[in-house]
Design a protein around this motif. Sequence first.
Motif, PDB file in Angstrom:
ATOM      1  N   THR A 142     -15.242 -12.323 -37.674  1.00  0.00           N
ATOM      2  CA  THR A 142     -14.766 -13.526 -36.537  1.00  0.00           C
ATOM      3  C   THR A 142     -13.882 -13.254 -35.619  1.00  0.00           C
ATOM      4  N   PHE A 143     -13.684 -14.037 -34.728  1.00  0.00           N
ATOM      5  CA  PHE A 143     -12.854 -14.112 -33.684  1.00  0.00           C
ATOM      6  C   PHE A 143     -11.294 -13.945 -34.342  1.00  0.00           C
ATOM      7  N   HIS A 144     -11.260 -14.971 -35.298  1.00  0.00           N
ATOM      8  CA  HIS A 144      -9.673 -15.017 -35.799  1.00  0.00           C
ATOM      9  C   HIS A 144      -9.360 -13.810 -36.705  1.00  0.00           C
ATOM     10  N   GLN A 145     -10.366 -12.981 -37.230  1.00  0.00           N
ATOM     11  CA  GLN A 145     -10.249 -11.951 -38.131  1.00  0.00           C
ATOM     12  C   GLN A 145      -9.809 -10.935 -37.206  1.00  0.00           C
ATOM     13  N   ALA A 146     -10.500 -10.909 -36.171  1.00  0.00           N
ATOM     14  CA  ALA A 146     -10.384  -9.644 -35.150  1.00  0.00           C
ATOM     15  C   ALA A 146      -8.932  -9.770 -34.539  1.00  0.00           C
ATOM     16  N   LEU A 147      -8.556 -10.955 -34.195  1.00  0.00           N
ATOM     17  CA  LEU A 147      -7.383 -11.388 -33.394  1.00  0.00           C
ATOM     18  C   LEU A 147      -6.403 -11.047 -34.573  1.00  0.00           C
ATOM     19  N   GLN A 148      -6.337 -11.033 -35.906  1.00  0.00           N
ATOM     20  CA  GLN A 148      -5.206 -10.919 -36.658  1.00  0.00           C
ATOM     21  C   GLN A 148      -5.288  -9.470 -37.283  1.00  0.00           C
ATOM     22  N   ALA A 177     -17.267  -9.953 -27.865  1.00  0.00           N
ATOM     23  CA  ALA A 177     -18.187 -10.021 -29.003  1.00  0.00           C
ATOM     24  C   ALA A 177     -18.159 -10.929 -29.862  1.00  0.00           C
ATOM     25  N   PHE A 178     -16.705 -10.896 -30.507  1.00  0.00           N
ATOM     26  CA  PHE A 178     -16.433 -11.970 -31.538  1.00  0.00           C
ATOM     27  C   PHE A 178     -16.273 -13.348 -31.074  1.00  0.00           C
ATOM     28  N   TYR A 179     -15.884 -13.506 -29.722  1.00  0.00           N
ATOM     29  CA  TYR A 179     -15.531 -14.923 -29.112  1.00  0.00           C
ATOM     30  C   TYR A 179     -17.148 -15.286 -29.085  1.00  0.00           C
ATOM     31  N   LYS A 180     -17.969 -14.487 -28.373  1.00  0.00           N
ATOM     32  CA  LYS A 180     -19.540 -15.093 -28.282  1.00  0.00           C
ATOM     33  C   LYS A 180     -20.129 -15.565 -29.234  1.00  0.00           C
ATOM     34  N   ASN A 181     -19.821 -14.664 -30.735  1.00  0.00           N
ATOM     35  CA  ASN A 181     -20.726 -14.904 -31.524  1.00  0.00           C
ATOM     36  C   ASN A 181     -20.300 -16.193 -32.422  1.00  0.00           C
ATOM     37  N   ASP A 182     -18.938 -16.290 -32.334  1.00  0.00           N
ATOM     38  CA  ASP A 182     -18.449 -17.648 -32.878  1.00  0.00           C
ATOM     39  C   ASP A 182     -18.780 -18.817 -32.244  1.00  0.00           C
ATOM     40  N   GLU A 184     -21.398 -19.073 -30.516  1.00  0.00           N
ATOM     41  CA  GLU A 184     -23.053 -19.373 -30.333  1.00  0.00           C
ATOM     42  C   GLU A 184     -23.323 -19.853 -31.684  1.00  0.00           C
ATOM     43  N   ASN A 185     -22.614 -19.503 -32.750  1.00  0.00           N
ATOM     44  CA  ASN A 185     -23.078 -19.863 -34.035  1.00  0.00           C
ATOM     45  C   ASN A 185     -22.257 -21.242 -34.702  1.00  0.00           C
ATOM     46  N   GLY A 186     -21.474 -21.663 -33.952  1.00  0.00           N
ATOM     47  CA  GLY A 186     -20.731 -22.802 -33.991  1.00  0.00           C
ATOM     48  C   GLY A 186     -19.603 -22.814 -35.146  1.00  0.00           C
ATOM     49  N   THR A 187     -19.098 -21.493 -35.511  1.00  0.00           N
ATOM     50  CA  THR A 187     -17.949 -21.441 -36.311  1.00  0.00           C
ATOM     51  C   THR A 187     -16.600 -21.635 -35.693  1.00  0.00           C
ATOM     52  N   SER A 189     -15.089 -23.608 -31.950  1.00  0.00           N
ATOM     53  CA  SER A 189     -15.121 -24.190 -30.771  1.00  0.00           C
ATOM     54  C   SER A 189     -14.176 -23.537 -29.845  1.00  0.00           C
ATOM     55  N   VAL A 190     -14.377 -23.852 -28.377  1.00  0.00           N
ATOM     56  CA  VAL A 190     -13.708 -23.204 -27.497  1.00  0.00           C
ATOM     57  C   VAL A 190     -12.210 -23.715 -27.451  1.00  0.00           C
ATOM     58  N   GLU A 191     -11.812 -25.006 -27.821  1.00  0.00           N
ATOM     59  CA  GLU A 191     -10.550 -25.502 -28.085  1.00  0.00           C
ATOM     60  C   GLU A 191      -9.882 -24.671 -29.178  1.00  0.00           C
ATOM     61  N   GLU A 192     -10.630 -24.313 -30.228  1.00  0.00           N
ATOM     62  CA  GLU A 192     -10.189 -23.654 -31.245  1.00  0.00           C
ATOM     63  C   GLU A 192      -9.870 -22.191 -30.813  1.00  0.00           C
ATOM     64  N   SER A 193     -10.592 -21.646 -30.189  1.00  0.00           N
ATOM     65  CA  SER A 193     -10.356 -20.126 -29.604  1.00  0.00           C
ATOM     66  C   SER A 193      -9.121 -20.287 -28.551  1.00  0.00           C
ATOM     67  N   LYS A 194      -8.722 -21.182 -27.976  1.00  0.00           N
ATOM     68  CA  LYS A 194      -7.719 -21.519 -26.926  1.00  0.00           C
ATOM     69  C   LYS A 194      -6.401 -21.502 -27.973  1.00  0.00           C
ATOM     70  N   GLU A 195      -6.635 -22.316 -29.078  1.00  0.00           N
ATOM     71  CA  GLU A 195      -5.284 -22.197 -29.779  1.00  0.00           C
ATOM     72  C   GLU A 195      -5.125 -21.001 -30.511  1.00  0.00           C
ATOM     73  N   LEU A 196      -6.070 -20.205 -30.947  1.00  0.00           N
ATOM     74  CA  LEU A 196      -5.738 -19.111 -31.800  1.00  0.00           C
ATOM     75  C   LEU A 196      -5.223 -17.924 -30.601  1.00  0.00           C
ATOM     76  N   LEU A 197      -5.589 -17.927 -29.411  1.00  0.00           N
ATOM     77  CA  LEU A 197      -5.151 -17.121 -28.401  1.00  0.00           C
ATOM     78  C   LEU A 197      -3.715 -17.427 -28.158  1.00  0.00           C
ATOM     79  N   MET A 198      -3.648 -18.750 -27.736  1.00  0.00           N
ATOM     80  CA  MET A 198      -2.050 -19.130 -27.542  1.00  0.00           C
ATOM     81  C   MET A 198      -1.136 -18.457 -28.741  1.00  0.00           C
ATOM     82  N   CYS A 199      -1.569 -18.708 -29.995  1.00  0.00           N
ATOM     83  CA  CYS A 199      -0.815 -18.238 -31.181  1.00  0.00           C
ATOM     84  C   CYS A 199      -0.801 -16.665 -31.014  1.00  0.00           C
ATOM     85  N   PHE A 200      -1.697 -16.054 -30.464  1.00  0.00           N
ATOM     86  CA  PHE A 200      -1.756 -14.559 -30.339  1.00  0.00           C
ATOM     87  C   PHE A 200      -0.551 -14.193 -29.203  1.00  0.00           C
TER      88      PHE A 200
END
Length: 203
Positions: A142-148, A177-182, A184-187, A189-200
């Motif tokens: 997942t995008f979250h796991q890859a960031l971590q 690829a991690f962002y795109k996959n998450d 597209e499969n609905g795991t 949202s774009v807003e959740e990805s923004k929050e994770l990136l801001m944390c990073f």
Amino acid sequence: DIAAYQELSTKEYDAVCDKSEIDRKAHFLKAFASEIPVVIDENELLVGSMRFWDALVPSRNKGHIIVDYRMILSIGISGIKQKISLLNTDESKAFRDSIDAFSLFIERYAKAAKSLYEKSGKEGMKTVFENCFYLLENPPKTFHQALQLVWFVHLFLHAEAKAPAVSFGRFDDYMYAFYKNDIENGTMSVEESKELLMCFWLK
């Protein structure tokens, strides 16, 4: 963290001053992974403290360094261990000790996050400890796991020496690829990805 790092580095490097540089670094990383305080806030979505940074003295390593984040995202810690097991060089043991130290470092964060979740009940912390435990044996999915994982690698690099030019390189390329996959499969949202990136980036 600063005082702990200073004490640890002095003690551990003095203990192996007669060894080669790579052996000294591996020895220190084992001690760092097992002894440096694990600090987690219950509201964090990505864990790993770099508060020891101010304790570091500038090293001679002033190069512009971009490590192969893509590789570890692709094969994970277990894949790196497999690659090391195939080596037969004078440095093989130091490499094994270093990746084992990295695993221990992540495991300590996983256990601390799980303990914090059990006390606080924060769902975000549940995801954190599950991600950390997953990464010990598997490449991120997942995008979250890859960031971590990227953050843990970056943090561990800085534990070794204060090299001011360690870069994330083409972060957009190996993370997409991690962002795109998450998305597209609905795991995620774009807003959740923004929050994770801001944390990073705050890290």
